[in-house]
Design an enzyme around this catalytic site. Structure first.
Site, PDB file in Angstrom:
ATOM      1  N   ASP A 175      -7.341  32.476 -13.275  1.00 43.02           N
ATOM      2  CA  ASP A 175      -6.399  31.516 -13.831  1.00 43.02           C
ATOM      3  C   ASP A 175      -4.979  31.903 -13.390  1.00 43.02           C
ATOM      4  O   ASP A 175      -4.758  32.157 -12.205  1.00 43.02           O
ATOM      5  CB  ASP A 175      -6.561  31.443 -15.354  1.00 43.02           C
ATOM      6  CG  ASP A 175      -5.801  30.286 -15.983  1.00 43.02           C
ATOM      7  OD1 ASP A 175      -6.352  29.170 -16.025  1.00 43.02           O
ATOM      8  OD2 ASP A 175      -4.648  30.483 -16.410  1.00 43.02           O
ATOM      9  N   TYR A 301       3.578  27.375 -17.737  1.00 44.54           N
ATOM     10  CA  TYR A 301       3.389  26.101 -17.041  1.00 44.54           C
ATOM     11  C   TYR A 301       4.736  25.451 -16.733  1.00 44.54           C
ATOM     12  O   TYR A 301       4.948  24.910 -15.642  1.00 44.54           O
ATOM     13  CB  TYR A 301       2.534  25.157 -17.897  1.00 44.54           C
ATOM     14  CG  TYR A 301       1.087  25.561 -17.961  1.00 44.54           C
ATOM     15  CD1 TYR A 301       0.124  24.928 -17.180  1.00 44.54           C
ATOM     16  CD2 TYR A 301       0.665  26.594 -18.799  1.00 44.54           C
ATOM     17  CE1 TYR A 301      -1.207  25.299 -17.234  1.00 44.54           C
ATOM     18  CE2 TYR A 301      -0.660  26.979 -18.859  1.00 44.54           C
ATOM     19  CZ  TYR A 301      -1.590  26.327 -18.071  1.00 44.54           C
ATOM     20  OH  TYR A 301      -2.910  26.712 -18.122  1.00 44.54           O
ATOM     21  N   HIS A 352     -14.738  29.589 -15.566  1.00 43.64           N
ATOM     22  CA  HIS A 352     -13.342  29.959 -15.405  1.00 43.64           C
ATOM     23  C   HIS A 352     -13.000  31.319 -15.997  1.00 43.64           C
ATOM     24  O   HIS A 352     -11.937  31.860 -15.729  1.00 43.64           O
ATOM     25  CB  HIS A 352     -12.493  28.874 -16.086  1.00 43.64           C
ATOM     26  CG  HIS A 352     -11.045  28.934 -15.790  1.00 43.64           C
ATOM     27  ND1 HIS A 352     -10.524  28.706 -14.530  1.00 43.64           N
ATOM     28  CD2 HIS A 352      -9.971  29.176 -16.602  1.00 43.64           C
ATOM     29  CE1 HIS A 352      -9.209  28.805 -14.579  1.00 43.64           C
ATOM     30  NE2 HIS A 352      -8.849  29.100 -15.818  1.00 43.64           N
TER      31      HIS A 352
END
Length: 378
Positions: A175, A301, A352
């Site tokens: 990630d 982000y 993931h």
């Protein structure tokens, strides 16, 4: 700025755990979704059951004890306090390995894999493991100003390894940890023996390359993901502060926001807890709740989601692991970014969160890749 490395222990006030249980008991629940399943988000019945287990049965103190059984530290780098695990192998010839988590994760993801890495059956495969908490995550400080991008975090990781006395080391990430590890490969090649990426990303190369069916299917899946699953990233990349108010005030909001992604991104037949156990899900959510990182973790982000350089990595050996339920970039694109791509493994199972879902598989992949790269890493 102090360069001291200070021991750290997790010591959660009982009042915080009591407050969590009281908030869970007072949850104001919405009506069920108008369709079956997860199409509109986490199903009401599942979330109510999970929240009741969190309130009445889950034992954070057991996880706290697992963390405190490992050597933990904090140190200030670039003005920010960074928390990290530093678990040295009992085998003196072990290789230093920096492992980086992502969102919605934390260092608790690595609790299942650390012993596999530090004390393997063959001492020649042993690692000294360094696992930092990303800025704004876990027990690292929350940045108070902008600028903590993936690249700045990578520079902090390079400083951390130097401060710990490791002139040469390996690195792994998934990630955000994968992006950070790739950036580290471009930033600190002189000190890296190699990097392993569980979710490699690369841009299309300038020269046209031929893609096989697997690569085309991966791109199609990524496009579908962006259309149907990418709303969380747009919100976190544009309005992390607004999102944070709900996540910091409501434990069920934090639970739903995180568990939805563990369910969507892991490899299972419809039951997320077959891939990641209920207590392990709640480890991640509880740490996020107690540390109050709903807004600060989302800011990665805002800082980096649309600004990542994805710099070429020409001088560091690279390995990539492609798990079937994770994002998959075309291998030729990765070969263009990572000039020394030595190993590419298409795994049969997993998603993931490989350190949680497939710890044995990931540990063996790391051993195999770094085995020929171990010279001069002590």
């Amino acid at each position: 700025m102090s360069t001291a490395v200070t021991p750290f222990r997790v010591e959660t006030p009982q009042a915080d755990l009591d407050d969590l249980r009281e908030r869970l008991a007072r949850t104001r629940w919405p009506e069920p979704a108008t369709v079956e399943g997860w199409a509109q988000g986490v199903p009401l019945d599942y979330l109510r059951d999970l929240a009741a287990y969190w309130r009445d049965s889950y034992d954070w103190r057991a996880t706290e004890a697992r963390l405190n059984a490992l050597p933990q530290f904090r140190t200030e780098i670039d003005g920010l306090g960074i928390h990290f695990l530093h678990v040295r192998s009992p085998h003196p010839g072990a290789m230093p390995l920096l492992v980086s988590h992502g969102w919605p994760g934390s260092v608790v993801e690595f609790l299942e894999i650390i012993e596999l890495l530090t004390d393997p059956a063959d001492p020649a495969d042993a690692f000294h493991v360094v696992a930092p908490s990303l800025p704004g995550y876990g027990y690292s400080d929350k940045p108070t100003g902008p600028g903590w991008t993936v690249e700045r975090s990578a520079a902090a990781w390079a400083e951390l390894m130097a401060r710990l006395g490791y002139p040469r080391y390996g690195a792994h990430g998934a990630d955000w940890g994968s992006f950070l590890t790739g950036a580290l490969g471009a930033l600190d090649p002189a000190h890296l023996a190699g990097i392993h990426l569980a979710m490699p990303f690369a841009l299309p190369p300038q020269e046209q390359v031929e893609l096989d069916e697997r690569d085309l299917a991966g791109l199609a899946a990524l496009k579908e993901f962006q259309a149907s699953e990418g709303g969380y990233s747009i919100i976190q990349a544009t309005r992390p502060q607004t999102l944070g108010y709900g996540l910091l005030d409501s434990p069920v909001a934090q639970l739903a926001w995180m568990v939805e992604k563990y369910a969507a991104w892991s490899d299972h037949d419809g039951d997320v807890e077959k891939a990641i156990g209920r207590d392990r899900l709640l480890d991640a959510v509880t740490l996020g709740w107690l540390a109050g990182t709903g807004a600060s973790s989302a800011r990665m982000y805002w800082e980096s989601h649309n600004r990542m350089a994805l710099a070429p990595v020409p001088d560091v050996p690279v390995a990539c692991s492609a798990f079937p339920k994770d994002a998959r970039m075309p291998r030729p694109w990765c070969e263009a970014r990572f000039a020394d791509l030595r190993r590419w493994t298409d795994h049969e199972k997993g998603g993931h969160f490989p350190a949680l879902e497939q710890p044995e598989v990931l540990a063996e992949e790391l051993r195999a890749f770094f085995r020929p790269l171990r010279e001069d890493t002590r």
